[in-house]
Design an enzyme around this catalytic site. Structure first.
Site, PDB file in Angstrom:
ATOM      1  N   THR A 127       0.797  -1.374   0.121  1.00 48.66           N
ATOM      2  CA  THR A 127       0.044   0.077   0.131  1.00 48.66           C
ATOM      3  C   THR A 127       0.836   1.118  -0.049  1.00 48.66           C
ATOM      4  OG1 THR A 127      -1.145   1.375   1.381  1.00 48.66           O
ATOM      5  CG2 THR A 127      -0.012  -0.166   2.573  1.00 48.66           C
ATOM      6  N   ASP A 128       0.272   2.227  -0.555  1.00 50.37           N
ATOM      7  CA  ASP A 128       0.966   3.726  -0.354  1.00 50.37           C
ATOM      8  C   ASP A 128       1.205   3.964   0.912  1.00 50.37           C
ATOM      9  OD1 ASP A 128      -1.788   4.223   0.176  1.00 50.37           O
ATOM     10  OD2 ASP A 128      -1.810   5.780  -1.603  1.00 50.37           O
ATOM     11  N   GLU A 129       0.201   3.503   1.935  1.00 47.29           N
ATOM     12  CA  GLU A 129       0.381   4.121   3.466  1.00 47.29           C
ATOM     13  C   GLU A 129       1.867   3.829   3.939  1.00 47.29           C
ATOM     14  OE1 GLU A 129      -3.358   3.594   5.297  1.00 47.29           O
ATOM     15  OE2 GLU A 129      -4.455   3.227   3.632  1.00 47.29           O
ATOM     16  N   TYR A 151      -1.420  -0.211  11.108  1.00 47.44           N
ATOM     17  CA  TYR A 151      -1.765  -1.139  10.000  1.00 47.44           C
ATOM     18  C   TYR A 151      -0.646  -0.885   8.914  1.00 47.44           C
ATOM     19  CZ  TYR A 151      -3.260  -1.552   4.867  1.00 47.44           C
ATOM     20  OH  TYR A 151      -3.251  -1.918   3.754  1.00 47.44           O
ATOM     21  N   LYS A 155       2.198  -3.505   7.325  1.00 47.39           N
ATOM     22  CA  LYS A 155       2.652  -3.460   5.991  1.00 47.39           C
ATOM     23  C   LYS A 155       3.977  -3.289   5.679  1.00 47.39           C
ATOM     24  CE  LYS A 155      -0.007  -4.456   3.099  1.00 47.39           C
ATOM     25  NZ  LYS A 155      -0.513  -5.849   2.706  1.00 47.39           N
TER      26      LYS A 155
HETATM   27  P1  NAD Z   1      -9.910  -7.108   2.419  1.00 44.38           P
HETATM   28  O1  NAD Z   1      -9.781  -6.859   3.786  1.00 44.38           O
HETATM   29  O2  NAD Z   1     -11.057  -6.879   1.746  1.00 44.38           O
HETATM   30  O3  NAD Z   1      -9.591  -8.649   2.176  1.00 44.38           O
HETATM   31  C1  NAD Z   1      -8.491  -9.076   3.106  1.00 44.38           C
HETATM   32  C2  NAD Z   1      -8.578 -10.810   2.444  1.00 44.38           C
HETATM   33  O4  NAD Z   1      -7.392 -11.493   3.329  1.00 44.38           O
HETATM   34  C3  NAD Z   1      -9.965 -11.340   3.117  1.00 44.38           C
HETATM   35  O5  NAD Z   1     -10.564 -12.297   2.172  1.00 44.38           O
HETATM   36  C4  NAD Z   1      -9.693 -12.055   4.412  1.00 44.38           C
HETATM   37  O6  NAD Z   1     -10.433 -13.094   4.905  1.00 44.38           O
HETATM   38  C5  NAD Z   1      -8.224 -12.712   4.175  1.00 44.38           C
HETATM   39  N1  NAD Z   1      -7.397 -12.874   5.329  1.00 44.38           N
HETATM   40  C6  NAD Z   1      -7.067 -12.057   6.356  1.00 44.38           C
HETATM   41  N2  NAD Z   1      -6.309 -12.511   7.422  1.00 44.38           N
HETATM   42  C7  NAD Z   1      -5.872 -13.812   6.704  1.00 44.38           C
HETATM   43  C8  NAD Z   1      -4.837 -14.937   7.413  1.00 44.38           C
HETATM   44  N3  NAD Z   1      -4.328 -14.565   8.471  1.00 44.38           N
HETATM   45  N4  NAD Z   1      -4.813 -15.648   6.342  1.00 44.38           N
HETATM   46  C9  NAD Z   1      -5.541 -15.761   5.122  1.00 44.38           C
HETATM   47  N5  NAD Z   1      -6.304 -14.903   4.721  1.00 44.38           N
HETATM   48  C10 NAD Z   1      -6.575 -13.759   5.669  1.00 44.38           C
HETATM   49  O7  NAD Z   1      -8.347  -6.478   1.766  1.00 44.38           O
HETATM   50  P2  NAD Z   1      -8.358  -5.789   0.548  1.00 44.38           P
HETATM   51  O8  NAD Z   1      -8.775  -4.214   0.503  1.00 44.38           O
HETATM   52  O9  NAD Z   1      -8.859  -6.679  -0.569  1.00 44.38           O
HETATM   53  O10 NAD Z   1      -6.855  -5.727   0.442  1.00 44.38           O
HETATM   54  C11 NAD Z   1      -6.069  -6.783  -0.178  1.00 44.38           C
HETATM   55  C12 NAD Z   1      -4.539  -6.365   0.105  1.00 44.38           C
HETATM   56  O11 NAD Z   1      -4.334  -5.076  -0.639  1.00 44.38           O
HETATM   57  C13 NAD Z   1      -4.019  -5.922   1.415  1.00 44.38           C
HETATM   58  O12 NAD Z   1      -2.619  -6.649   1.436  1.00 44.38           O
HETATM   59  C14 NAD Z   1      -4.144  -4.587   1.365  1.00 44.38           C
HETATM   60  O13 NAD Z   1      -3.006  -4.361   2.435  1.00 44.38           O
HETATM   61  C15 NAD Z   1      -3.865  -4.382   0.128  1.00 44.38           C
HETATM   62  N6  NAD Z   1      -4.083  -2.933  -0.434  1.00 44.38           N
HETATM   63  C16 NAD Z   1      -5.316  -2.454  -0.102  1.00 44.38           C
HETATM   64  C17 NAD Z   1      -5.813  -1.209  -0.650  1.00 44.38           C
HETATM   65  C18 NAD Z   1      -7.295  -0.745  -0.367  1.00 44.38           C
HETATM   66  O14 NAD Z   1      -7.433   0.436  -0.718  1.00 44.38           O
HETATM   67  N7  NAD Z   1      -8.241  -1.637   0.071  1.00 44.38           N
HETATM   68  C19 NAD Z   1      -4.987  -0.272  -1.228  1.00 44.38           C
HETATM   69  C20 NAD Z   1      -3.794  -0.821  -1.223  1.00 44.38           C
HETATM   70  C21 NAD Z   1      -3.225  -2.170  -0.924  1.00 44.38           C
HETATM   71  P1  TYD Z   2     -10.406   4.399   4.545  1.00 47.38           P
HETATM   72  O1  TYD Z   2     -11.554   3.800   3.639  1.00 47.38           O
HETATM   73  O2  TYD Z   2     -10.376   3.798   5.900  1.00 47.38           O
HETATM   74  O3  TYD Z   2      -8.895   4.296   3.947  1.00 47.38           O
HETATM   75  P2  TYD Z   2      -7.554   4.689   4.175  1.00 47.38           P
HETATM   76  O4  TYD Z   2      -7.655   5.074   5.756  1.00 47.38           O
HETATM   77  O5  TYD Z   2      -6.770   3.374   4.339  1.00 47.38           O
HETATM   78  O6  TYD Z   2      -7.191   5.827   3.512  1.00 47.38           O
HETATM   79  O7  TYD Z   2     -10.514   5.955   4.770  1.00 47.38           O
HETATM   80  C1  TYD Z   2     -10.236   6.814   3.559  1.00 47.38           C
HETATM   81  C2  TYD Z   2     -10.497   8.372   4.093  1.00 47.38           C
HETATM   82  O8  TYD Z   2     -11.687   8.459   4.535  1.00 47.38           O
HETATM   83  C3  TYD Z   2      -9.499   8.454   5.293  1.00 47.38           C
HETATM   84  O9  TYD Z   2      -8.924   9.889   5.138  1.00 47.38           O
HETATM   85  C4  TYD Z   2     -10.417   8.207   6.451  1.00 47.38           C
HETATM   86  C5  TYD Z   2     -11.559   9.071   5.929  1.00 47.38           C
HETATM   87  N1  TYD Z   2     -13.113   8.226   6.566  1.00 47.38           N
HETATM   88  C6  TYD Z   2     -13.962   9.050   7.354  1.00 47.38           C
HETATM   89  O10 TYD Z   2     -13.646  10.351   7.338  1.00 47.38           O
HETATM   90  N2  TYD Z   2     -14.901   8.460   7.553  1.00 47.38           N
HETATM   91  C7  TYD Z   2     -15.144   7.166   7.754  1.00 47.38           C
HETATM   92  O11 TYD Z   2     -15.988   6.687   8.404  1.00 47.38           O
HETATM   93  C8  TYD Z   2     -14.113   6.551   7.117  1.00 47.38           C
HETATM   94  C9  TYD Z   2     -14.216   5.018   7.431  1.00 47.38           C
HETATM   95  C10 TYD Z   2     -13.114   6.801   6.586  1.00 47.38           C
END
Ligand code: NAD
Ligand code: TYD
Length: 338
Positions: A127-129, A151, A155
């Site tokens: 992630t960019d985070e 988090y 990562k």
């Molecule tokens: P999500 O929370 O929707 O899904 C996570 C999945 O991992 C779920 O299916 C969960 O059951 C599984 N999981 C959790 N713990 C586990 C374990 N111990 N063993 C096996 N499976 C497990 O997440 P997402 O949003 O699809 O993110 C997927 C990946 O992409 C993550 O690594 C996250 O850090 C990364 N990512 C997410 C975003 C975003 O905006 N959502 C952005 C950049 C990177």
């Molecule tokens: P989020 O979807 O949790 O992603 P991330 O924190 O990984 O960027 O949040 C996106 C942005 O929205 C973040 O600046 C936090 C804000 N946010 C709210 O203002 N209200 C909410 O209820 C949530 C879940 C997020």
């Protein structure tokens, strides 16, 4: 290719699984613990596909990983591991970091050992985070890691482990770092699906702090395709950023959702800010563009389609909104969902 997709029942992993099976003809094994965020329904349309199989299990469980990686003869049953499995929600990591360290750090080390045992190609989804917050300008892959939340710290720890296996063992690893994803099948704890479902129900829209934090939005299918490019063509030990084409302050995202759902501005409620809240994320994606990737979906189009998907897929979200999510919501927001 035969790919083990860890976390394939989650939001981004399920899109990636579908794209690899349907568009690339890969053989796919999904390993997923099915936490609150992982659901087999996310892969329902793939059941019965001869190229698809599912293992329930945790990535930190070495026996479960071995069972998914090896055939009965002890040889590798896959060519590559792509790891999406993670605890992913910043607010939950602020409440407790334990599951984040176990899954994101320990789980990644178990997967890396399995990859090493069979010299498998390994792609870590990140992630960019991990770069922290940037008020102006853009992060490149050379920017230092400065994570702010438990988090993003977990990562970043996983990313460093991945780098160490490339450096020390010569394992062919790559890391794909995405910006904020949105689209169908996203669990409604994240900003966009939370606001869409609340707006459709006439519930308050909880905006943290002043709502002027900026996120760089990437459609989930664009990030999934970027990860595919990294899997196919990524150089050993390399990192690839994949940011979306548009950035937007949170309050503008919320106002657009209000317009698209026909809700009213009076639903907006400014609430206490998230502790340690990152102000802005921004990624330069030049390196992954060099692999032939470019984002296809502009935020203005993708947000409309996403709102429509949630409107039309009530059977997907209804069990979530009537289940354990209610307790999470009340704990996090201090108010019950109606
Ligand atoms: P999500 O929370 O929707 O899904 C996570 C999945 O991992 C779920 O299916 C969960 O059951 C599984 N999981 C959790 N713990 C586990 C374990 N111990 N063993 C096996 N499976 C497990 O997440 P997402 O949003 O699809 O993110 C997927 C990946 O992409 C993550 O690594 C996250 O850090 C990364 N990512 C997410 C975003 C975003 O905006 N959502 C952005 C950049 C990177
Ligand atoms: P989020 O979807 O949790 O992603 P991330 O924190 O990984 O960027 O949040 C996106 C942005 O929205 C973040 O600046 C936090 C804000 N946010 C709210 O203002 N209200 C909410 O209820 C949530 C879940 C997020």
């Amino acid at each position: 290719m035969r790919i083990l997709i860890c976390g394939g029942a989650g939001f981004i992993g399920s899109h990636f699984t579908r794209i690899r099976l349907r568009e690339h003809g890969d053989q796919v094994v999904v390993l997923d613990k099915l936490t609150y965020a992982g659901r087999e329904e996310n892969l329902a349309d793939l059941r019965g596909d001869p190229g698809f199989s599912f293992h329930a299990g945790a990535i930190e469980d070495a026996a479960a990983v071995r069972a998914a990686v090896q055939g009965a003869d002890g040889q590798a049953a896959v060519d590559a591991i792509v790891n999406f499995a993670a605890e992913t929600h910043v607010d939950r990591s602020i409440s407790s970091s334990e599951d984040f360290v176990n899954t994101n750090v320990v789980g990644t080390s178990v997967l890396l050992d399995a990859a090493l045992a069979h010299r498998l190609r390994y792609v870590q989804v990140s992630t960019d985070e991990v770069y922290g917050s940037i008020e102006e300008g853009t992060f490149t892959e050379e920017s230092p890691l400065a994570p702010s939340s438990p988090y993003s710290a977990s990562k970043a720890g996983a990313d460093l482990l991945v780098q160490s296996y490339a450096h020390t063992h010569g394992l062919h690893t790559s890391i794909a770092r995405g910006s904020n994803n949105y689209g169908p099948y996203q669990y409604p704890e994240k900003l966009i699906p939370l606001m869409v479902l609340n707006a459709l129900h006439g519930e308050r829209l909880p905006v943290y702090g002043d709502g002027l934090q900026v996120r760089n939005w990437i459609h989930v299918t664009d990030f999934a395709r970027a990860i595919g490019c990294v899997l196919e063509s990524g150089a050993p030990g390399e990192v690839y950023n994949a940011g979306g084409p548009d950035e937007c302050p949170n309050i503008e995202v919320v106002r657009r959702i209000i317009e698209l759902t026909g809700a009213g501005d009076e639903l907006i409620e400014y609430v206490t800010d998230r502790p340690g809240h990152d102000r802005r994320y921004s990624l330069s994606s030049e390196r992954v563009r060099g692999l032939g990737w470019e984002p296809r979906v502009r935020f203005a189009d993708g947000i409309g389609e996403t709102v429509e998907w949630y409107r039309e897929n009530r059977p997907w979200w209804e069990p979530i909104r009537s289940g354990a999510y209610r307790e999470y919501y009340e704990r996090q927001y201090g108010r019950a969902l109606g």
